[in-house]
Motif scaffolding. Sequence first.
Motif, PDB file in Angstrom:
ATOM      1  N   ASN A 176      39.176  37.146  43.992  1.00  0.00           N
ATOM      2  CA  ASN A 176      40.341  36.279  44.241  1.00  0.00           C
ATOM      3  C   ASN A 176      41.107  36.063  43.013  1.00  0.00           C
ATOM      4  O   ASN A 176      42.309  36.080  43.136  1.00  0.00           O
ATOM      5  CB  ASN A 176      39.876  34.998  44.622  1.00  0.00           C
ATOM      6  CG  ASN A 176      41.052  33.733  44.868  1.00  0.00           C
ATOM      7  OD1 ASN A 176      41.694  33.927  45.840  1.00  0.00           O
ATOM      8  ND2 ASN A 176      40.885  32.901  44.093  1.00  0.00           N
ATOM      9  N   ARG A 177      40.236  35.996  41.910  1.00  0.00           N
ATOM     10  CA  ARG A 177      41.248  35.526  40.455  1.00  0.00           C
ATOM     11  C   ARG A 177      41.969  36.847  40.104  1.00  0.00           C
ATOM     12  O   ARG A 177      43.167  36.693  39.644  1.00  0.00           O
ATOM     13  CB  ARG A 177      40.131  35.337  39.494  1.00  0.00           C
ATOM     14  CG  ARG A 177      40.754  34.865  37.964  1.00  0.00           C
ATOM     15  CD  ARG A 177      41.234  33.549  38.283  1.00  0.00           C
ATOM     16  NE  ARG A 177      41.821  32.916  37.168  1.00  0.00           N
ATOM     17  CZ  ARG A 177      42.517  31.851  36.830  1.00  0.00           C
ATOM     18  NH1 ARG A 177      42.571  31.133  38.152  1.00  0.00           N
ATOM     19  NH2 ARG A 177      42.854  31.623  35.555  1.00  0.00           N
ATOM     20  N   ALA A 178      41.450  38.159  40.353  1.00  0.00           N
ATOM     21  CA  ALA A 178      42.044  39.265  40.193  1.00  0.00           C
ATOM     22  C   ALA A 178      43.382  39.411  41.047  1.00  0.00           C
ATOM     23  O   ALA A 178      44.472  39.821  40.430  1.00  0.00           O
ATOM     24  CB  ALA A 178      41.311  40.482  40.237  1.00  0.00           C
ATOM     25  N   PHE A 179      43.298  39.025  42.372  1.00  0.00           N
ATOM     26  CA  PHE A 179      44.349  38.965  43.283  1.00  0.00           C
ATOM     27  C   PHE A 179      45.577  38.139  42.800  1.00  0.00           C
ATOM     28  O   PHE A 179      46.416  38.595  42.717  1.00  0.00           O
ATOM     29  CB  PHE A 179      43.804  38.357  44.619  1.00  0.00           C
ATOM     30  CG  PHE A 179      45.288  37.928  45.564  1.00  0.00           C
ATOM     31  CD1 PHE A 179      45.894  38.925  45.956  1.00  0.00           C
ATOM     32  CD2 PHE A 179      45.161  36.726  45.746  1.00  0.00           C
ATOM     33  CE1 PHE A 179      47.105  38.304  46.784  1.00  0.00           C
ATOM     34  CE2 PHE A 179      46.254  36.065  46.391  1.00  0.00           C
ATOM     35  CZ  PHE A 179      46.999  36.656  46.841  1.00  0.00           C
ATOM     36  N   LEU A 180      45.316  36.897  42.138  1.00  0.00           N
ATOM     37  CA  LEU A 180      46.179  36.096  41.721  1.00  0.00           C
ATOM     38  C   LEU A 180      46.948  36.751  40.455  1.00  0.00           C
ATOM     39  O   LEU A 180      48.125  36.678  40.468  1.00  0.00           O
ATOM     40  CB  LEU A 180      45.323  34.698  41.032  1.00  0.00           C
ATOM     41  CG  LEU A 180      46.463  33.793  40.423  1.00  0.00           C
ATOM     42  CD1 LEU A 180      45.925  32.169  40.557  1.00  0.00           C
ATOM     43  CD2 LEU A 180      46.456  33.825  38.932  1.00  0.00           C
ATOM     44  N   GLY A 181      46.158  37.237  39.621  1.00  0.00           N
ATOM     45  CA  GLY A 181      46.828  38.050  38.368  1.00  0.00           C
ATOM     46  C   GLY A 181      47.728  39.183  38.858  1.00  0.00           C
ATOM     47  O   GLY A 181      48.968  39.331  38.544  1.00  0.00           O
ATOM     48  N   ARG A 182      47.459  39.763  39.990  1.00  0.00           N
ATOM     49  CA  ARG A 182      48.348  40.894  40.382  1.00  0.00           C
ATOM     50  C   ARG A 182      49.470  40.274  41.286  1.00  0.00           C
ATOM     51  O   ARG A 182      50.752  41.073  41.224  1.00  0.00           O
ATOM     52  CB  ARG A 182      47.490  42.053  41.558  1.00  0.00           C
ATOM     53  CG  ARG A 182      46.159  42.432  40.684  1.00  0.00           C
ATOM     54  CD  ARG A 182      45.803  43.877  41.737  1.00  0.00           C
ATOM     55  NE  ARG A 182      45.224  43.159  42.835  1.00  0.00           N
ATOM     56  CZ  ARG A 182      44.000  43.150  43.145  1.00  0.00           C
ATOM     57  NH1 ARG A 182      43.250  42.910  42.324  1.00  0.00           N
ATOM     58  NH2 ARG A 182      43.758  42.474  44.218  1.00  0.00           N
ATOM     59  N   ALA A 183      49.131  39.400  41.867  1.00  0.00           N
ATOM     60  CA  ALA A 183      50.290  38.613  42.689  1.00  0.00           C
ATOM     61  C   ALA A 183      51.500  38.150  41.722  1.00  0.00           C
ATOM     62  O   ALA A 183      52.558  38.374  41.950  1.00  0.00           O
ATOM     63  CB  ALA A 183      49.870  37.544  43.583  1.00  0.00           C
ATOM     64  N   VAL A 184      50.994  37.355  40.548  1.00  0.00           N
ATOM     65  CA  VAL A 184      51.822  36.915  39.638  1.00  0.00           C
ATOM     66  C   VAL A 184      52.713  38.375  39.001  1.00  0.00           C
ATOM     67  O   VAL A 184      53.831  37.914  38.562  1.00  0.00           O
ATOM     68  CB  VAL A 184      51.202  36.165  38.378  1.00  0.00           C
ATOM     69  CG1 VAL A 184      52.130  35.913  37.217  1.00  0.00           C
ATOM     70  CG2 VAL A 184      50.593  34.844  39.308  1.00  0.00           C
TER      71      VAL A 184
END
Length: 275
Positions: free
Chosen positions: A58-66
């Motif tokens: 989930n944390r990695a998803f946040l980074g890719r989305a940003v």
Amino acid sequence: MEGSAPEATWPGIDTSKPHPARMYDYYLGGKHNFAVDRETAEKGLAGWRAGRVAARENRAFLGRAVRFLAVEAGVTQFLDIGSGLPTTGNVHEVAQAVAPSARVVYADNDPLVLAPARELLTSSPEGRTAYIQADLREPQSILAAPPVREILDFGWPIALMIVAVLHFVSDEFQFQPAQVLATLIDALPSGSYLVASHITGEHDPVGPTTGARAYRAAGLPAQLRDGDEFARLAFSGLELVPPGVVLVSEWRPEGGGPRPTPAEVSWYGGVARIR
């Protein structure tokens, strides 16, 4: 856990009750958590051994989305509600690495977040960051907060980040989650975006359910939703960015290495444009 926050140094904070932000910090290997947070987290992890994997994905998803928003969508303003405790790969770090003038306001309802936030949320010279103590269930107070109005320009697109939060807003709350989101989204200008993620029990009917039960037993709200329920709640009327609502590990993954199984992830995410 060695290096965890010593209870005696945080006057005014009830260290006898767990908090989701501190538990999430524990899952990610952070040090800003108390014994009660670790104990409750371990009860959930006992039945959901992949819980740490899910949190990291989930944390990695946040980074890719940003990065997508800052680079491809050209959005450089972010309102991150339920931000949790500062760790690596915070929204402003990711955004300002590619857009130094990016502006970010963080909001969380855990008073413990304030001290490390002030210490660690250091903006680039060109950009700005701020932190407010606020609760997602009171969206009007968030929108009216002076730092939000001072740092974010509501005449230009804003990315609303509701990541790993909606599963803590149960349907029985006086302010139901759909109403909360509608209030926030209606306040944003056209061309803004919503980034959201949510735990599910679809791919593992035992693990996430056990985790949610541990939260509820500790007095913390927790509600699992399937992919369709999450999509209707978060993204109805919005223009989903491909690939749509998918497991967070499958949202524009980077690199060609192996990824965890759906049962290990059990976390949906999506990004959508506000027309």
